[in-house]
Motif scaffolding. Structure first.
Motif, short mmCIF file in Angstrom:
data_model
loop_
_atom_site.label_atom_id
_atom_site.label_comp_id
_atom_site.label_asym_id
_atom_site.label_seq_id
_atom_site.Cartn_x
_atom_site.Cartn_y
_atom_site.Cartn_z
N LEU A 50 0.68 -1.17 -0.07
CA LEU A 50 0.05 -0.07 -0.04
C LEU A 50 0.86 1.15 -0.02
CD1 LEU A 50 -2.91 1.04 0.27
CD2 LEU A 50 -2.50 1.10 2.78
N CYS A 51 1.84 1.17 0.73
CA CYS A 51 2.76 2.33 0.89
C CYS A 51 3.55 2.64 -0.57
CB CYS A 51 3.73 2.32 1.88
SG CYS A 51 3.20 2.43 3.50
N VAL A 52 4.02 1.34 -1.19
CA VAL A 52 4.42 1.60 -2.42
C VAL A 52 3.54 2.36 -3.65
CG1 VAL A 52 5.30 0.13 -4.48
CG2 VAL A 52 5.96 -0.18 -2.27
N GLY A 53 2.26 1.87 -3.54
CA GLY A 53 1.38 2.79 -4.17
C GLY A 53 1.07 4.03 -3.91
N LEU A 54 1.03 4.35 -2.43
CA LEU A 54 0.98 5.83 -2.14
C LEU A 54 2.12 6.67 -2.40
CD1 LEU A 54 -0.69 5.32 1.33
CD2 LEU A 54 -1.81 6.11 -0.66
N TYR A 55 3.23 5.93 -2.56
CA TYR A 55 4.59 6.56 -2.69
C TYR A 55 4.57 7.51 -4.39
CZ TYR A 55 9.58 7.57 -3.21
OH TYR A 55 10.66 7.88 -3.74
N PHE A 56 4.01 6.70 -5.36
CA PHE A 56 3.87 7.18 -6.48
C PHE A 56 2.81 8.44 -6.58
CE2 PHE A 56 5.97 3.20 -7.24
CZ PHE A 56 7.06 3.60 -7.64
N PHE A 57 1.68 8.23 -5.79
CA PHE A 57 0.78 9.28 -5.92
C PHE A 57 0.89 10.68 -4.90
CE2 PHE A 57 -1.65 5.58 -7.14
CZ PHE A 57 -1.90 6.06 -8.56
N ASN A 58 1.68 10.49 -3.91
CA ASN A 58 1.65 11.72 -3.01
C ASN A 58 3.21 11.80 -2.83
OD1 ASN A 58 1.52 13.57 -1.03
ND2 ASN A 58 -0.08 12.55 0.13
N LYS A 59 3.59 13.01 -3.25
CA LYS A 59 5.01 13.52 -3.52
C LYS A 59 5.55 14.10 -2.21
CE LYS A 59 5.61 14.37 -8.30
NZ LYS A 59 5.88 15.20 -9.28
N ASN A 60 4.57 14.64 -1.46
CA ASN A 60 4.91 15.09 0.09
C ASN A 60 5.26 14.13 0.96
OD1 ASN A 60 4.21 17.71 -1.22
ND2 ASN A 60 1.83 17.60 -0.26
N TRP A 61 4.75 12.98 0.81
CA TRP A 61 4.70 12.03 2.13
C TRP A 61 6.06 11.01 1.76
CZ3 TRP A 61 -0.55 10.17 3.83
CH2 TRP A 61 -1.23 11.32 4.31
N ARG A 62 6.73 11.14 0.69
CA ARG A 62 7.64 10.19 0.15
C ARG A 62 8.65 9.65 1.08
NH1 ARG A 62 8.73 11.13 -6.27
NH2 ARG A 62 6.62 10.34 -6.74
N ASN A 63 9.14 10.60 1.84
CA ASN A 63 10.16 10.36 3.02
C ASN A 63 9.65 9.33 4.14
OD1 ASN A 63 12.63 10.34 4.27
ND2 ASN A 63 12.46 12.41 5.29
N VAL A 64 8.31 9.87 4.43
CA VAL A 64 7.84 8.98 5.59
C VAL A 64 7.55 7.65 5.07
CG1 VAL A 64 5.60 8.82 6.78
CG2 VAL A 64 6.97 11.09 6.77
N LEU A 65 6.66 7.68 3.72
CA LEU A 65 6.37 6.32 3.17
C LEU A 65 7.48 5.29 2.90
CD1 LEU A 65 3.47 7.58 0.71
CD2 LEU A 65 3.25 6.30 2.81
N SER A 66 8.75 6.05 2.54
CA SER A 66 9.96 5.15 2.31
C SER A 66 10.29 4.44 3.64
CB SER A 66 11.03 5.71 1.78
OG SER A 66 11.49 6.77 2.35
N LYS A 67 10.31 4.91 4.80
CA LYS A 67 10.39 4.63 5.96
C LYS A 67 9.48 3.61 6.47
CE LYS A 67 13.10 8.53 7.53
NZ LYS A 67 13.26 9.90 8.28
N ILE A 68 8.27 3.97 6.30
CA ILE A 68 7.24 2.83 6.57
C ILE A 68 7.46 1.68 5.79
CG2 ILE A 68 4.51 2.41 6.47
CD1 ILE A 68 4.28 5.31 7.08
N MET A 69 7.63 1.85 4.46
CA MET A 69 7.84 0.50 3.42
C MET A 69 9.29 -0.27 3.98
SD MET A 69 7.28 1.71 -0.41
CE MET A 69 8.30 3.30 -0.11
N ILE A 70 10.00 0.35 4.42
CA ILE A 70 11.32 -0.43 5.06
C ILE A 70 11.08 -1.16 6.41
CG2 ILE A 70 13.75 -0.06 6.05
CD1 ILE A 70 14.30 1.90 3.99
N GLY A 71 10.23 -0.49 7.22
CA GLY A 71 9.80 -1.31 8.38
C GLY A 71 8.81 -2.18 8.18
N ALA A 72 7.93 -2.05 7.23
CA ALA A 72 6.77 -3.06 7.15
C ALA A 72 7.65 -4.25 6.41
CB ALA A 72 5.66 -2.50 5.97
#
Length: 173
Positions: A50-72
């Motif tokens: 889900l975070c991978v999908g959101l990563y491409f749509f929301n440029k403002n949250w990319r830093n947070v989403l990449s950390k969540i992806m690594i953790g998940a």
């Protein structure tokens, strides 16, 4: 996201996904139960995807989403590796049991003598009543207990009788 983070995500995501597929088909057949670790691993894999999908749509949250992806993906990978270790252990136990299960009472007597020489004596507990503290009690004598659940096999009872007579003779048990 830098190149190193991309590779970490790619490797952990693919590994977690691959091990999830492996565990899906092996955890149920080897352990005959639905491990809770597998359910959690699926949830974390879903969060990562889900975070991978959101990563491409929301440029403002990319830093947070990449950390969540690594953790998940990391947690999913760790849970799946834990399950692989459990499956491996279960297969090893089944392989050892199959060696004894195929022997008749006469051949199992020879096997007991070999096990006794090698200090590798086993006990096969089974039946409707639980074994209680049997594993702890016979471990003192260097004997490994295999709990078979409700199943009772005649050839393994022959082996168990040899173990009982050995304990009576050697330790007055």
């Amino acid at each position: 996201m830098n190149t190193r983070t991309k590779y970490i995500l790619l490797i952990s995501g693919i590994s977690a996904f691959g091990l999830s597929i492996y565990n899906k088909y092996n955890a149920f057949t080897e352990t005959s139960f639905n491990p809770v670790e597998f359910e959690y691993a699926k949830v974390f894999l879903g969060i990562g995807i889900l975070c991978v999908g959101l990563y491409f749509f929301n440029k403002n949250w990319r830093n947070v989403l990449s950390k969540i992806m690594i953790g998940a993906f990391g947690i999913c990978l760790i849970l799946n590796l834990y399950l692989v270790a459990q499956i491996y252990e279960s297969r090893q136990i089944q392989n050892r049991l199959s060696e004894y299960h195929e022997l008749d009472c006469e051949k199992i007597t020879d096997r007991f003598k070999t096990d006794l020489k090698n200090n590798n004596v086993k006990y096969f507990s089974g039946g409707l009543v639980g074994s209680g503290k049997l594993s702890q009690n016979i471990k003192k004598y260097g004997i490994e207990n295999f709990e078979l659940g409700c199943q009772v096999y005649n050839n393994l009872e022959c082996y168990n009788e040899l173990v009982r007579s050995y304990l009576r003779k050697e330790y007055r048990y």
